[in-house]
Scaffold this motif. Sequence first.
Motif, mmCIF file in Angstrom:
data_model
loop_
_atom_site.group_PDB
_atom_site.id
_atom_site.type_symbol
_atom_site.label_atom_id
_atom_site.label_comp_id
_atom_site.label_asym_id
_atom_site.label_seq_id
_atom_site.Cartn_x
_atom_site.Cartn_y
_atom_site.Cartn_z
ATOM 1 N N GLY A 32 2.317 21.667 -40.724
ATOM 2 C CA GLY A 32 1.283 22.598 -41.124
ATOM 3 C C GLY A 32 0.352 22.119 -42.209
ATOM 4 N N LEU A 33 0.618 20.965 -42.817
ATOM 5 C CA LEU A 33 -0.225 20.449 -43.891
ATOM 6 C C LEU A 33 -1.109 19.317 -43.361
ATOM 7 C CD1 LEU A 33 2.254 20.330 -46.906
ATOM 8 C CD2 LEU A 33 0.621 22.131 -46.292
ATOM 9 N N PRO A 34 -2.434 19.430 -43.497
ATOM 10 C CA PRO A 34 -3.334 18.393 -42.976
ATOM 11 C C PRO A 34 -3.128 17.062 -43.690
ATOM 12 C CG PRO A 34 -4.544 19.970 -44.318
ATOM 13 C CD PRO A 34 -3.167 20.531 -44.145
ATOM 14 N N VAL A 35 -3.275 15.993 -42.941
ATOM 15 C CA VAL A 35 -3.138 14.640 -43.487
ATOM 16 C C VAL A 35 -4.076 13.732 -42.709
ATOM 17 C CG1 VAL A 35 -1.203 14.109 -41.943
ATOM 18 C CG2 VAL A 35 -1.513 12.776 -44.029
ATOM 19 N N GLU A 36 -4.647 12.746 -43.376
ATOM 20 C CA GLU A 36 -5.569 11.823 -42.731
ATOM 21 C C GLU A 36 -4.814 10.615 -42.179
ATOM 22 O OE1 GLU A 36 -8.854 10.654 -45.145
ATOM 23 O OE2 GLU A 36 -10.031 12.413 -44.560
ATOM 24 N N VAL A 37 -5.133 10.269 -40.945
ATOM 25 C CA VAL A 37 -4.538 9.104 -40.282
ATOM 26 C C VAL A 37 -5.618 8.424 -39.454
ATOM 27 C CG1 VAL A 37 -2.238 10.161 -40.183
ATOM 28 C CG2 VAL A 37 -3.821 10.439 -38.261
ATOM 29 N N PRO A 38 -5.418 7.169 -39.052
ATOM 30 C CA PRO A 38 -6.378 6.527 -38.154
ATOM 31 C C PRO A 38 -6.412 7.245 -36.802
ATOM 32 C CG PRO A 38 -4.919 4.911 -39.175
ATOM 33 C CD PRO A 38 -4.354 6.245 -39.482
ATOM 34 N N VAL A 47 -9.131 10.385 -39.384
ATOM 35 C CA VAL A 47 -9.322 11.746 -38.906
ATOM 36 C C VAL A 47 -8.164 12.596 -39.410
ATOM 37 C CG1 VAL A 47 -8.067 11.409 -36.733
ATOM 38 C CG2 VAL A 47 -9.875 13.121 -36.868
ATOM 39 N N LYS A 48 -8.398 13.872 -39.589
ATOM 40 C CA LYS A 48 -7.343 14.766 -40.059
ATOM 41 C C LYS A 48 -6.522 15.300 -38.893
ATOM 42 C CE LYS A 48 -9.380 16.505 -44.371
ATOM 43 N NZ LYS A 48 -9.847 17.713 -45.096
#
Length: 220
Positions: free
Chosen positions: A77-83, A53-54
């Motif tokens: 402020g920068l989106p990143v994907e993580v579990p 999920v982002k």
Amino acid sequence: MTVRGQLYSVTSEQLWLPRLLDVIDTRLRVTRENCHSRMDPAEVEFLAEKEMVKIIPNFSLDKIYLIGGDLGPFNPGLPVEVPVWLALNLKQRQKCRIVPPEWMDTDKLEEIRERERKLDAFTPIPSPYYMELTKLLLNHAADNIPKADEIRTLVKDIWDTRVAKLRLSADSFISQQEAHAQLDNLTLMEINTTRSFLLDSLNYMYKLRSNLQPSRSQDY
């Protein structure tokens, strides 16, 4: 923070990061312990937490190197994907904002609900863990999910419709004494709702058929 008369500056990341690493270690240990266990609803939810999920972090952190893959780097402020499990952990520490999945939208869910009601077959679901993810995200990050109450209701309607179909299919399967069934577009959690019933029924059917079959000794 003062140690032996010397002043040391401790950042907030240095305080909560060790706890985060403890959480990662715990999940790896639980995964190893459950890898040979029988699947149940709690285990299915555990698997759902591995979905990506982002998030929008509010902290800076270099890339984290894990066995299952690298995470990060994290920049404010920068989106990143993580579990999902990590997103929820960071959310509880007020370290991020969770971006809802694309399918978690009222218009899209209404389309799925109507299609599910019209068709006899099970329709494709945008996520194999739609029910578990809805429960997790709405319970722990409802303030990040637009129209959270409507989404909860729509997902519950979809779930109820699909489970009702599954029970009807299971009853038909047992009453017609079928030998096998094709389970298309079903999720693990949905299968788990009827697993015990189906397994017990199939065992009884097998015993009945075995008792009804004449033994070989009677043929001679």
